[in-house]
Design a protein around this motif. Structure first.
Motif, PDB file in Angstrom:
ATOM      1  N   PRO A   1       0.802  -1.232   0.000  1.00  0.00           N
ATOM      2  CA  PRO A   1       0.000   0.000   0.000  1.00  0.00           C
ATOM      3  C   PRO A   1       0.831   1.277   0.000  1.00  0.00           C
ATOM      4  CG  PRO A   1      -0.072  -1.056   2.154  1.00  0.00           C
ATOM      5  CD  PRO A   1       0.643  -2.002   1.221  1.00  0.00           C
ATOM      6  N   GLU A   2       2.128   1.169   0.301  1.00  0.00           N
ATOM      7  CA  GLU A   2       2.995   2.343   0.248  1.00  0.00           C
ATOM      8  C   GLU A   2       3.220   2.813  -1.185  1.00  0.00           C
ATOM      9  OE1 GLU A   2       3.921  -0.462   3.495  1.00  0.00           O
ATOM     10  OE2 GLU A   2       4.193  -0.676   1.350  1.00  0.00           O
ATOM     11  N   VAL A   3       3.042   1.903  -2.150  1.00  0.00           N
ATOM     12  CA  VAL A   3       3.299   2.217  -3.553  1.00  0.00           C
ATOM     13  C   VAL A   3       2.021   2.200  -4.385  1.00  0.00           C
ATOM     14  CG1 VAL A   3       4.536   1.468  -5.646  1.00  0.00           C
ATOM     15  CG2 VAL A   3       5.655   1.325  -3.407  1.00  0.00           C
TER      16      VAL A   3
ATOM     17  N   ALA B   1       0.114   3.352  -9.394  1.00  0.00           N
ATOM     18  CA  ALA B   1       1.313   3.477  -8.567  1.00  0.00           C
ATOM     19  C   ALA B   1       1.415   4.931  -8.155  1.00  0.00           C
ATOM     20  CB  ALA B   1       2.537   3.036  -9.342  1.00  0.00           C
ATOM     21  N   THR B   2       1.277   5.178  -6.866  1.00  0.00           N
ATOM     22  CA  THR B   2       1.270   6.554  -6.380  1.00  0.00           C
ATOM     23  C   THR B   2       2.449   6.878  -5.493  1.00  0.00           C
ATOM     24  OG1 THR B   2      -0.163   5.898  -4.541  1.00  0.00           O
ATOM     25  CG2 THR B   2      -1.234   6.771  -6.510  1.00  0.00           C
ATOM     26  N   GLY B   3       3.085   5.876  -4.942  1.00  0.00           N
ATOM     27  CA  GLY B   3       4.210   6.112  -4.036  1.00  0.00           C
ATOM     28  C   GLY B   3       5.525   5.760  -4.684  1.00  0.00           C
ATOM     29  N   GLY B   4       6.570   6.313  -4.144  1.00  0.00           N
ATOM     30  CA  GLY B   4       7.895   6.025  -4.660  1.00  0.00           C
ATOM     31  C   GLY B   4       8.462   4.744  -4.084  1.00  0.00           C
ATOM     32  N   LEU B   5       9.323   4.126  -4.841  1.00  0.00           N
ATOM     33  CA  LEU B   5      10.000   2.914  -4.369  1.00  0.00           C
ATOM     34  C   LEU B   5      11.183   3.297  -3.494  1.00  0.00           C
ATOM     35  CD1 LEU B   5      10.007   0.715  -7.575  1.00  0.00           C
ATOM     36  CD2 LEU B   5       8.601   0.450  -5.560  1.00  0.00           C
ATOM     37  N   THR B   6      11.315   2.596  -2.395  1.00  0.00           N
ATOM     38  CA  THR B   6      12.430   2.787  -1.480  1.00  0.00           C
ATOM     39  C   THR B   6      13.053   1.423  -1.200  1.00  0.00           C
ATOM     40  OG1 THR B   6      11.084   2.476   0.505  1.00  0.00           O
ATOM     41  CG2 THR B   6      11.230   4.730  -0.368  1.00  0.00           C
ATOM     42  N   ASP B   7      14.165   1.420  -0.526  1.00  0.00           N
ATOM     43  CA  ASP B   7      14.780   0.155  -0.139  1.00  0.00           C
ATOM     44  C   ASP B   7      13.837  -0.647   0.756  1.00  0.00           C
ATOM     45  OD1 ASP B   7      17.085   0.775  -1.535  1.00  0.00           O
ATOM     46  OD2 ASP B   7      18.160   1.494   0.235  1.00  0.00           O
ATOM     47  N   GLU B   8      13.046   0.052   1.569  1.00  0.00           N
ATOM     48  CA  GLU B   8      12.151  -0.610   2.516  1.00  0.00           C
ATOM     49  C   GLU B   8      10.946  -1.264   1.840  1.00  0.00           C
ATOM     50  OE1 GLU B   8      13.214   2.643   3.022  1.00  0.00           O
ATOM     51  OE2 GLU B   8      14.789   2.019   4.415  1.00  0.00           O
TER      52      GLU B   8
ATOM     53  N   ALA C   1       6.888  -4.379  -3.397  1.00  0.00           N
ATOM     54  CA  ALA C   1       6.450  -3.906  -4.716  1.00  0.00           C
ATOM     55  C   ALA C   1       6.809  -4.928  -5.793  1.00  0.00           C
ATOM     56  CB  ALA C   1       7.076  -2.557  -5.035  1.00  0.00           C
ATOM     57  N   GLU C   2       7.987  -5.511  -5.697  1.00  0.00           N
ATOM     58  CA  GLU C   2       8.404  -6.549  -6.650  1.00  0.00           C
ATOM     59  C   GLU C   2       7.516  -7.780  -6.511  1.00  0.00           C
ATOM     60  OE1 GLU C   2      10.642  -8.557  -9.591  1.00  0.00           O
ATOM     61  OE2 GLU C   2      10.385  -6.445  -9.139  1.00  0.00           O
TER      62      GLU C   2
END
Length: 63
Positions: A21-23, A34-41, A46-47
């Motif tokens: 849900p972060e992405v 897709a509304t959020g950015g990808l981060t290491d966390e 997301a993958e």
């Protein structure tokens, strides 16, 4: 890296939104986007959403 959803092919199953849900979220028409950015966390979830999408409409691409 950025996630993209081919909204024309999306069947609104909600798997990506539930997985990450972060992405991913639903737009006003109930289609995933897709509304959020990808981060290491959140990259791994997301993958996972990308590989689990039943209609394969999610891409993760370099910026």
């Amino acid at each position: 890296m950025k996630a993209y959803v081919d909204q024309e092919g999306c069947i609104s199953c909600g798997l990506c939104v539930a997985s990450c849900p972060e992405v991913f979220s639903f737009d006003e028409n109930g289609v995933a986007e897709a509304t959020g950015g990808l981060t290491d966390e959140n990259f791994a979830s997301a993958e996972s959403a990308r590989t689990s999408c039943p209609v394969s409409v999610i891409d993760i691409l370099e910026d």
